[in-house]
Design a protein around this motif. Structure first.
Motif, PDB file in Angstrom:
ATOM      1  N   MET A 106       1.033  -1.101   0.003  1.00 31.64           N
ATOM      2  CA  MET A 106      -0.009   0.115   0.100  1.00 31.64           C
ATOM      3  C   MET A 106       0.989   1.179  -0.111  1.00 31.64           C
ATOM      4  O   MET A 106       0.655   2.283  -0.665  1.00 31.64           O
ATOM      5  N   THR A 107       2.018   1.135   0.889  1.00 27.28           N
ATOM      6  CA  THR A 107       2.792   2.344   0.852  1.00 27.28           C
ATOM      7  C   THR A 107       3.456   2.948  -0.570  1.00 27.28           C
ATOM      8  O   THR A 107       3.347   3.999  -0.905  1.00 27.28           O
ATOM      9  N   THR A 108       3.597   2.092  -1.365  1.00 28.41           N
ATOM     10  CA  THR A 108       4.099   2.435  -2.779  1.00 28.41           C
ATOM     11  C   THR A 108       3.179   3.102  -3.449  1.00 28.41           C
ATOM     12  O   THR A 108       3.372   4.180  -3.844  1.00 28.41           O
ATOM     13  N   HIS A 109       1.769   2.961  -3.166  1.00 26.35           N
ATOM     14  CA  HIS A 109       0.891   3.659  -4.076  1.00 26.35           C
ATOM     15  C   HIS A 109       0.966   5.066  -3.471  1.00 26.35           C
ATOM     16  O   HIS A 109       1.004   6.199  -4.102  1.00 26.35           O
ATOM     17  N   TYR A 110       0.946   5.387  -2.019  1.00 24.05           N
ATOM     18  CA  TYR A 110       1.134   6.690  -1.520  1.00 24.05           C
ATOM     19  C   TYR A 110       2.340   7.396  -2.114  1.00 24.05           C
ATOM     20  O   TYR A 110       2.169   8.567  -2.475  1.00 24.05           O
ATOM     21  N   LEU A 111       3.474   6.458  -2.029  1.00 20.80           N
ATOM     22  CA  LEU A 111       4.570   7.225  -2.754  1.00 20.80           C
ATOM     23  C   LEU A 111       4.450   7.656  -4.098  1.00 20.80           C
ATOM     24  O   LEU A 111       4.958   8.720  -4.674  1.00 20.80           O
ATOM     25  N   VAL A 112       3.822   6.846  -4.772  1.00 22.08           N
ATOM     26  CA  VAL A 112       3.608   7.147  -6.464  1.00 22.08           C
ATOM     27  C   VAL A 112       2.776   8.336  -6.322  1.00 22.08           C
ATOM     28  O   VAL A 112       3.057   9.417  -7.398  1.00 22.08           O
ATOM     29  N   LEU A 113       1.826   8.554  -5.650  1.00 20.65           N
ATOM     30  CA  LEU A 113       0.935   9.518  -5.889  1.00 20.65           C
ATOM     31  C   LEU A 113       1.679  10.872  -5.352  1.00 20.65           C
ATOM     32  O   LEU A 113       1.592  11.701  -5.890  1.00 20.65           O
ATOM     33  N   SER A 114       2.751  10.864  -4.104  1.00 22.37           N
ATOM     34  CA  SER A 114       3.165  11.939  -3.769  1.00 22.37           C
ATOM     35  C   SER A 114       4.164  12.466  -4.830  1.00 22.37           C
ATOM     36  O   SER A 114       4.417  13.425  -5.325  1.00 22.37           O
ATOM     37  N   ALA A 115       4.773  11.448  -5.576  1.00 27.45           N
ATOM     38  CA  ALA A 115       5.592  11.637  -6.779  1.00 27.45           C
ATOM     39  C   ALA A 115       4.886  12.362  -7.795  1.00 27.45           C
ATOM     40  O   ALA A 115       5.449  13.366  -8.331  1.00 27.45           O
ATOM     41  N   LEU A 116       3.711  11.793  -8.104  1.00 30.04           N
ATOM     42  CA  LEU A 116       3.023  12.551  -9.452  1.00 30.04           C
ATOM     43  C   LEU A 116       2.777  13.932  -8.755  1.00 30.04           C
ATOM     44  O   LEU A 116       2.663  14.880  -9.690  1.00 30.04           O
ATOM     45  N   LEU A 117       2.238  14.155  -7.617  1.00 32.53           N
ATOM     46  CA  LEU A 117       1.813  15.439  -7.204  1.00 32.53           C
ATOM     47  C   LEU A 117       3.123  16.290  -7.275  1.00 32.53           C
ATOM     48  O   LEU A 117       3.010  17.549  -7.774  1.00 32.53           O
ATOM     49  N   PHE A 118       4.087  15.867  -6.905  1.00 29.31           N
ATOM     50  CA  PHE A 118       5.275  16.656  -6.996  1.00 29.31           C
ATOM     51  C   PHE A 118       5.890  17.049  -8.527  1.00 29.31           C
ATOM     52  O   PHE A 118       5.902  18.293  -8.688  1.00 29.31           O
ATOM     53  N   ALA A 119       5.587  15.957  -9.099  1.00 29.55           N
ATOM     54  CA  ALA A 119       5.792  16.045 -10.627  1.00 29.55           C
ATOM     55  C   ALA A 119       5.059  17.382 -11.167  1.00 29.55           C
ATOM     56  O   ALA A 119       5.367  18.179 -11.983  1.00 29.55           O
ATOM     57  N   GLU A 167       3.496  25.337  -3.147  1.00 29.61           N
ATOM     58  CA  GLU A 167       2.978  24.771  -2.047  1.00 29.61           C
ATOM     59  C   GLU A 167       2.495  23.223  -2.399  1.00 29.61           C
ATOM     60  O   GLU A 167       2.670  22.300  -1.351  1.00 29.61           O
ATOM     61  N   LEU A 168       2.226  22.961  -3.609  1.00 27.56           N
ATOM     62  CA  LEU A 168       1.637  21.597  -3.997  1.00 27.56           C
ATOM     63  C   LEU A 168       2.773  20.753  -3.621  1.00 27.56           C
ATOM     64  O   LEU A 168       2.784  19.428  -3.034  1.00 27.56           O
ATOM     65  N   MET A 169       3.828  21.096  -4.246  1.00 25.48           N
ATOM     66  CA  MET A 169       4.924  20.388  -4.028  1.00 25.48           C
ATOM     67  C   MET A 169       5.245  19.972  -2.787  1.00 25.48           C
ATOM     68  O   MET A 169       5.650  18.753  -2.156  1.00 25.48           O
ATOM     69  N   LEU A 170       5.100  20.975  -1.739  1.00 21.14           N
ATOM     70  CA  LEU A 170       5.416  20.855  -0.273  1.00 21.14           C
ATOM     71  C   LEU A 170       4.589  19.675   0.104  1.00 21.14           C
ATOM     72  O   LEU A 170       5.029  18.823   0.860  1.00 21.14           O
ATOM     73  N   ASN A 171       3.227  20.020  -0.056  1.00 17.64           N
ATOM     74  CA  ASN A 171       2.299  18.910   0.325  1.00 17.64           C
ATOM     75  C   ASN A 171       2.530  17.603  -0.297  1.00 17.64           C
ATOM     76  O   ASN A 171       2.577  16.789   0.672  1.00 17.64           O
ATOM     77  N   ALA A 172       3.124  17.409  -1.442  1.00 20.55           N
ATOM     78  CA  ALA A 172       3.489  16.044  -1.906  1.00 20.55           C
ATOM     79  C   ALA A 172       4.527  15.507  -1.008  1.00 20.55           C
ATOM     80  O   ALA A 172       4.545  14.185  -0.462  1.00 20.55           O
ATOM     81  N   CYS A 173       5.406  16.410  -0.649  1.00 14.72           N
ATOM     82  CA  CYS A 173       6.423  15.805   0.230  1.00 14.72           C
ATOM     83  C   CYS A 173       6.113  15.185   1.553  1.00 14.72           C
ATOM     84  O   CYS A 173       6.646  14.362   2.187  1.00 14.72           O
ATOM     85  N   ASN A 174       5.190  16.250   2.036  1.00 13.21           N
ATOM     86  CA  ASN A 174       4.661  15.806   3.296  1.00 13.21           C
ATOM     87  C   ASN A 174       3.813  14.653   3.453  1.00 13.21           C
ATOM     88  O   ASN A 174       4.053  13.721   4.091  1.00 13.21           O
ATOM     89  N   LEU A 175       3.135  14.310   2.295  1.00 14.07           N
ATOM     90  CA  LEU A 175       2.550  12.945   2.366  1.00 14.07           C
ATOM     91  C   LEU A 175       3.552  11.954   2.222  1.00 14.07           C
ATOM     92  O   LEU A 175       3.253  10.990   3.150  1.00 14.07           O
TER      93      LEU A 175
END
Lengths: 501, 268, 632, 98
Positions: free
Chosen positions: D1-14, D34-42
């Motif tokens: 499950m964590t990989t999903h989150y990580l992929v989402l955060s990568a996507l948002l970051f990109a 701000e969006l990139m920062l939130n992605a990192c938070n995730l």
């Protein structure tokens, strides 16, 4: 008696003193006074020098940077003493000669003369340093006063010439710095003392690299053939006095460095590179002479002649015979007097007429016979006419080189013929023929100017007929240099009884 | 099972919102899109056993920071739509390439990172998420915490200093204003007296009734353009007011465009 | 018989023989440094110094005669010139003392003559200073006991000739001629210098004694190389073939200069060098052969040039060149020829100087007109000049019983005996000499007047005619005195050695008769062409041969084509290469650095977004690299 | 499950990255940051859960603080630039160049 430190101290204090003096005339007299005092002290020191004593005399050694083993170590052997005497003699003459040179520009006269004295201190320092690090410091420090003298008191493109001179020498200096550090670390004796560093580098390859580091810096300084293009610009743009010191003394540091550091520290590499250096210097001799013939600007012509003369010196240094080495050292001294005289007289001529181009002159001999006469004698010394000192040194260099390398000596001797061409052709275009309009009212040499030129020509004549005192000082130093390089003179084919010598 | 559903829903919502944020023409819409993203993230935090962070996200981040954005947006011109035509050569292309490259790289990286099953924060949040967090912050990260407080103070001070404008010339006093009005009157003949307030006319005090001049004509100054425009669109405009408006538009067109219509967006 | 040993000597006049050099040198220094103040007595001081030198030379000569023939080589050591290479000392021996006598005697006469000749020249003081300088340098050349001292004198003489040729500096032609003389001499000195280097490299000594000692010891000594190099130096100085172009231009200088330097003394320095380095030359046949060939070639070239020149001084210069050719020929033969060479050198010094001074007085009378076509019939108007010139003329063509006859025929006989071809070529040369000398005399003194309008010739003052008379007496007596009874050969023997059996002088030997006949034919032909017939005032267009001769056998043209023009071209190329090539490289390096930094600057576009892009791409690359490294 | 989150955060970051590069309005660029920062938070929060200790969340918490401070300053700058140049476009402020 710490002679050397006194010499340097007096000139540096003099330099500071000059900046405090208010009106220009007093400043000039003060500078002249200081330089004469330094001259007197140097002569007193030279008298005390015992030629057959130990190698370095008047030695002083104080620790400067303990952690690196850097010492403020000064000491003089025959070669260094003679070169110090040269610079100490030239400075008062240059001060007297550039009495009015500094007034043209907006820069203050006092700075010019204080720079002159600072330069003198550094000149003495560079020849006296027996610590490689101290030598390097003076080697670089010398550039600054010369840079300002060219940069702010020179001719039209003075800034271009000054920057080019500085960059060229700094580039060389950089390579040398690398070599100095490498030398220090490889020898790892935790000292920069020259005497301790001799013979520490055994492996030939490292010797070669270190040799190159030192050699290129010295080849740029004493312009050997491919690195010479800065000299004509710098000498042509510099005021006459500065040009004399630049060519007369500063460039000698290069050849002195070769003789002292390149040969003694890296003997095997020196022997390995000798053919290369000899070819470079022979090219320099012929090339410098040919280009000199083709010049239209007087000062550039004299500068190119110096390129040719430096070719001789370098050839003498690397021919590695006692005659050639002693000849090269004597050549450094004589070249200082002869090119110094040539530059100063050219400077007087240019100061009178304002243009440096030979074409603007003609028939000056009729209007200013004394100037023409001295110019002729200086020119003759430049083409090393026998009876003048330059002939003695050139003869020794050529004879010394001939003993070991036939062909380079023969090609170098053609330089003698080329020298006759460029000197006499310049003399004819400026002095002979019908008097040109522009030169009709050219005043002859003033008393001051006569006092400038008389000592130089007198020295040329005296050492021309009786060079023994100088040579007695130089011979032991050169012999000991060559013994450290483990090189012996080639034997005679038919040894002749000594008395017939 | 519930978690994966929420994840997939929120993932799609947040990515769509993110794309909306990036590609919407109007800045306000982007702001709202960002708000949506933050909300979905807050929920994701909650799902991942970080209730405190979810709360902080909503209250502080979305609540305060987003509002700050909107506030500044309003200041700067809420409807300033910037054209999507790219001015810097090759910027868009390289941006896309870099973005894709980055996403692919991270994806790859994360993809082949062999992750074991999550340890889960059950025992860490044993006494509740907030106390555990508080213990952690005030023991190991207390120094960082104090530094951030200093950071926030400097940020506030910095913003005040940046936005503060020194008044270069003295505050105009009432005498100055009146003198200026009469100078303007001399130059342009503009009536130095203030305009009559609405509703103080002879027959009615309604806002849309024009004031009467002594010679019985209607005073064009007292007609309120906005109200007139509304009535014209409704078709209930009084004939004399309409006549005045006609005259005015004719004279206006004659001597150039005169006063700009209200609401013209400056800049751009 | 081999030359005797050198005996170190310090007493008597010989010990003070350095005075001979010092006195003229002192005179020159006083006159040059003195400036305007010395103008009044300048010339008298000059003459005094020269005469003083002659007195010292004469005294030394008599002291030398006092010694037994075997010990007549006296060395006077002075001081250590260059430690490690050579001491400088003087060698007073029959050879050098005879040269000193010639130089100082003829020199003094010419000094006296110049008082008259240069009477109205503003820079007379400078002239006498240079003359003294020349005498000093020449004496140093002949007296030095080693090659380096000789070299110093050698170039000193070159300098003096440069100064004297270019004495009238305002004339561009004089200045160029002076420069040309110096540079061509320098080319010769180049050869001499390399010779000296070889000597030093071989013997580690440059003194004559050391060289003689080395040769006696034997060993692989590069004799031929040294010989040829010394010959190159001799050719430069004595204007022998490859380097002869400067002598004719040297006539630009005042006539006393031409007489002293380019007739009597300097040009003979080459012969002195060859004779002095006898031991070297005798050890190599090839070098000696080359010397003889050069001698004969120059002999013929000089004669041919002499025939075509209208300028009286240039004609005499041509004849000097050919007479020195004779001396070189004799010197090349070896010990047998040395005595004759030096004897001819001395007699030639007398009658050539006599003729030059005669020409000078003719020019002086015809207000400096040099073109013989403008002379004619001067015999009655200038009797003394005519008589003395005529005696010199008879001497040079080898009229029996005059000095030329003895010395030149001596050379011709030894040459024929040594090498038939060269000998007969020498005889041919004598014939041509007969022709051109008679042409010169007939055109100048006989025939009708062809003077310019304003020319009114008159006899020169006593101060000029007396030296002519003395020289002409020498021209008559000296030959017989030296050659009869081989007196000179025996006198020179200790210095240069001599052949075992002494040559007997047969007055009417077959070769002598043939030479006389040829000379008579030449003279007759000249009488027919110039004596009796009408001499056109303007030079007629000659055949190919005459233009060939008029253009100095295209010597100058050859030099220009081979050296001057390529030299100028090379200079221009070198200057261009230096400015564009090396300087260009340096400047372009600077420009390159300037250029790249200029371009690098463009990266900062000012747009925040392009910076963001570069950061982003950087990050992407970093992550990529991190993966690549990670997975390695 | 964590990989999903990580992929989402990568996507948002990109996406945030691309937004920063593409948009010209300063405020939108800021929001993307701000969006990139939130992605990192995730991502932080996901790793907190993955590794079982709260450090991730503490870091996320600090990121939020810093983001707040950054927004304050950023917007102040945008306002001052807008006030002097009457435009909030990022490209207008391009005087500081070669």
């Amino acid at each position: 008696m710490p002679w050397l430190s006194i010499l340097m101290g007096v000139s540096v204090l003099g330099a500071l003193g000059v900046t405090l003096v208010r009106n220009d005339k007093l400043a000039k007299q003060f500078t002249l006074g200081v330089s004469l005092v330094v001259l007197a002290l140097a002569i007193a020191m030279a008298v005390g020098f015992n030629p057959n004593g130990d190698k370095f005399q008047f030695v002083e050694k104080y620790v400067w940077i303990r952690s690196f083993g850097v010492h403020y170590a000064v000491g003089v052997d025959g070669i260094a003493l003679v070169l110090i005497l040269l610079s100490v003699v030239l400075v008062p003459i240059v001060v007297l000669a550039s009495w009015h040179d500094a007034e043209a520009g907006k820069r203050s006269v006092r700075t010019y003369f204080s720079l002159l004295l600072v330069l003198e201190a550094m000149m003495i320092g560079v020849f006296a340093a027996t610590d490689v690090f101290l030598f390097y410091v003076f080697f670089e420090a010398m550039l600054i006063p010369m840079y300002f003298m060219i940069g702010s008191y020179g001719g039209a493109q003075r800034s271009y010439a000054a920057v080019k001179f500085l960059l060229y020498s700094l580039f060389g200096g950089l390579l040398m710095l690398v070599a100095v550090i490498a030398l220090y670390s490889i020898a790892d004796k935790h000292t920069f003392m020259f005497s301790d560093l001799i013979g520490t580098i055994q492996d030939v390859n490292t010797q070669k690299w270190l040799f190159l580091g030192f050699f290129i810096a010295f080849a740029i300084k004493a312009p050997l053939w491919p690195f010479h293009t800065w000299l004509p610009d710098a000498a042509a743009q510099a005021p006459a006095g500065a040009a004399v010191l630049l060519v007369g003394v500063l460039d000698k540091v290069g050849t002195y460095g070769m003789l002292r550091f390149c040969l003694e520290l890296f003997p095997d590499a020196a022997k390995y590179f000798t053919p290369l250096v000899i070819t470079l210097s022979v090219i320099g001799i012929v090339y410098g002479a040919i280009v000199a013939i083709g010049q239209t600007d007087m000062k550039r012509l004299i500068a190119y002649t110096s390129v040719s003369h430096f070719g001789f010196i370098a050839m003498g240094v690397f021919a590695m015979t006692t005659n050639a080495g002693a000849g090269a050292t004597l050549y450094m001294v004589n070249h200082g007097f002869s090119t110094g005289a040539l530059f100063l007289i050219a400077g007087f001529l240019i100061h009178r007429r304002g243009s440096q181009y030979i074409a603007d002159y003609g028939g000056v001999q009729k209007v200013a016979p004394v100037l023409a006469g001295t110019f002729l004698v200086a020119g003759l010394s430049s083409l090393s006419l026998p009876g003048l000192s330059t002939f003695v040194s050139e003869f020794m260099v050529l004879v010394g080189t001939y003993q070991r390398y036939l062909v380079p000596a023969i090609i170098a001797t053609t330089g003698v013929v080329l020298a006759a061409i460029y000197v006499l052709w310049m003399y004819q275009r400026t002095m002979n023929g019908p008097t040109a309009e522009s030169v009709k009212k050219l005043p002859d040499l003033s008393v001051r100017e006569k006092w400038v030129i008389a000592p130089l020509l007198a020295l040329l004549l005296v050492f021309g007929f009786y060079p023994k005192p100088l040579l007695d000082m130089i011979h032991p130093a050169v012999k000991s240099t060559l013994t450290t390089v483990q090189v012996s003179d080639p034997a005679a084919v038919v040894p002749v009884a000594k008395e017939a010598q | 099972m519930g978690e994966s559903i929420t994840f997939w829903v929120l993932a799609v919502v947040s990515v769509a919102a993110a794309l909306g944020l990036v590609f919407s023409r109007r800045a306000v819409y982007s702001a709202l899109m960002l708000g949506v993203v933050m909300f979905s993230l807050a929920v994701l935090y909650a799902v991942q056993d970080a209730p405190f962070l979810a709360a902080v996200q909503i209250i502080v981040y979305t609540g305060a920071v987003m509002m700050l954005f909107l506030f500044v947006l309003m200041l700067v011109g809420v409807d300033s739509s910037d054209s999507l035509v790219e001015t810097i050569r090759g910027q868009r292309f390289w941006a896309i390439v870099a973005g894709l490259g980055f996403a692919v790289l991270l994806g790859l990286g994360i993809g082949n990172a062999a992750l074991t099953a999550p340890v889960g924060l059950a025992d860490a949040n044993a006494g509740g998420n907030v106390p555990a967090l508080a213990a952690l912050i005030f023991t190991r990260h207390v120094f960082a915490f104090e530094v951030t407080s200093a950071l926030l103070i400097t940020a506030a001070l910095g913003a005040m200093v940046l936005a503060h404008r020194e008044r270069t010339e003295p505050k105009p006093t009432q005498k100055d204003l009146s003198r200026a009005r009469f100078v303007l009157f001399g130059q342009t003949g503009k009536n130095p007296a203030p305009l009559p307030g609405p509703g103080t006319y002879a027959q009615h005090n309604a806002i849309d009734m024009p004031a009467m001049l002594p010679d019985g004509t209607v005073s064009p100054l007292s007609v309120n353009r906005v109200v007139a425009r509304y009535e014209a669109s409704e078709g209930k405009l009084a004939p004399e007011v309409e006549r005045i408006l006609q005259e005015e538009t004719v004279s206006e067109r004659a001597n150039g465009n005169g006063a700009r219509p209200h609401g013209e967006e400056d800049g751009e | 018989m081999e030359p005797a040993e050198i005996i170190q000597h310090s007493g008597g006049v010989i010990g003070a023989s350095w005075l001979m050099i010092a006195l003229p040198l002192l005179g020159a220094a006083i006159l040059l440094l003195g400036g305007r103040r010395t103008d009044r007595f300048g010339h008298l001081l000059g003459v005094a110094m020269s005469v003083a030198a002659f007195v010292v030379a004469a005294l030394a000569f008599f002291q030398l005669l006092g010694f037994a023939p075997g010990e007549r080589r006296r060395g006077v050591s002075l001081y250590d010139l260059i430690p490690g290479i050579t001491k400088i000392g003087l060698l007073v021996d029959p050879l050098s003392i005879s040269f000193c006598l010639l130089i100082t005697f003829v020199g003094s006469l010419i000094h006296i003559y110049s008082i008259g000749y240069m009477a109205h020249d503003p820079a007379r003081r400078r002239f006498f200073a240079y003359l003294n300088l020349f005498v000093a340098a020449m004496l140093l050349l002949v007296l030095a006991d080693n090659y380096l001292g000789l070299y110093v004198g050698w170039e000193g003489v070159g300098l003096a000739s440069y100064l004297l040729i270019g004495f009238w500096q305002h004339k561009p032609s004089a200045a160029t001629a002076a420069k040309k003389a110096f540079i061509v001499n320098r080319v010769g000195d180049f050869g001499l210098a390399i010779g000296i280097f070889t000597i030093f490299a071989t013997f580690h000594s440059v003194s004559y004694a050391g060289v003689a000692d080395g040769i006696a010891k034997g060993g692989s000594i590069p004799f031929t190389a040294i010989g040829l190099l010394l010959l190159l130096g001799a050719c430069g100085k004595s204007a022998q073939l490859p380097l002869q172009s400067w002598l004719l231009d040297a006539m630009e200088g005042p006539t006393p200069v031409s007489a002293l330097i380019h007739a009597a003394t300097m040009v003979t320095a080459g012969v002195y060098l060859v004779v002095r380095s006898g031991p070297i030359f005798q050890a190599t046949d090839t070098a000696q052969l080359v010397v003889t060939i050069v001698g004969v070639a120059t002999l013929l070239a000089g004669a041919i040039i002499g025939t075509a020149k209208d300028d009286i001084k240039k004609a005499l210069a041509g004849s000097t060149m050919s007479q020195i050719g004779y001396m070189m020929l004799a010197a090349g033969i070896g010990p047998a020829g040395y005595a004759f060479a030096i004897a001819h050198l001395i007699t030639h010094g007398f009658f050539k100087a006599d003729m030059f001074l005669g020409a000078g007085s003719v020019m002086h009378a015809m207000n400096d007109e040099v073109d013989m076509r403008k002379y004619g019939g001067l015999r009655k108007l200038m009797p003394i000049t005519f008589v003395t010139f005529f005696i010199g003329y008879l001497a040079i063509i080898g009229f029996p019983l005059l000095s030329g006859y003895f010395t030149k025929d001596g050379i011709i006989e030894t040459a024929v005996e040594h090498n038939a071809i060269l000998g007969w070529l020498a005889v041919l040369g004598a014939g041509i000499t007969g022709f051109y000398m008679s042409r010169l005399v007939f055109m100048t003194f006989f025939g009708k007047k062809r003077w310019e309008a304003d020319a009114h010739p008159h006899e020169s003052p006593a101060v000029m005619t007396w030296p002519l008379i003395i020289l002409s007496v020498g021209a008559v007596v000296l030959g017989a005195f030296l050659v009869l009874g081989n007196r000179f050969m025996i006198f020179l023997a200790p210095a240069v050695g001599r052949p075992e059996e002494l040559p007997s002088f047969a007055p009417f030997s077959p070769t002598g008769l043939v030479t006389l006949a040829l000379v008579a034919v030449g003279a007759g032909f000249a009488w027919v062409r110039y004596g009796s017939a009408e001499v056109p005032a303007v030079a007629p267009r000659g055949s190919f041969l005459t233009t060939f001769a008029r253009r100095d056998l295209y010597g100058d043209a050859l030099n220009e084509a081979l050296f001057m023009r390529p030299g100028q071209w090379l200079t221009r190329l070198a200057v261009f290469f230096d400015n564009r090539g090396i300087d260009g490289l340096v400047n372009s390096l600077a420009a390159l650095i300037g250029g790249t930094s200029g371009r690098m600057r463009k990266v900062q576009t000012g747009f925040v977004r392009s910076y963001a892009l570069s950061i982003f791409v950087g990050a992407a690359v970093l992550v990529g690299a991190w993966f690549v490294v990670g997975n390695l | 499950m964590t990989t999903h989150y990580l992929v989402l955060s990568a996507l948002l970051f990109a996406i945030g990255g691309v937004g920063v590069l593409v948009r010209r309005n300063a405020i939108v660029v800021f929001m993307c940051v701000e969006l990139m920062l939130n992605a990192c938070n995730l991502a932080f929060v996901t790793f907190a859960r993955q590794n079982g200790n709260l450090d991730g969340q503490v870091i996320a918490f600090f990121v939020m603080i810093v983001a707040a401070a950054e927004v304050v300053i950023g917007l102040a700058i945008i306002v001052t630039i807008f006030r002097t140049r009457r435009s909030a476009s990022v490209d207008d402020a391009s005087l500081l160049k070669y």
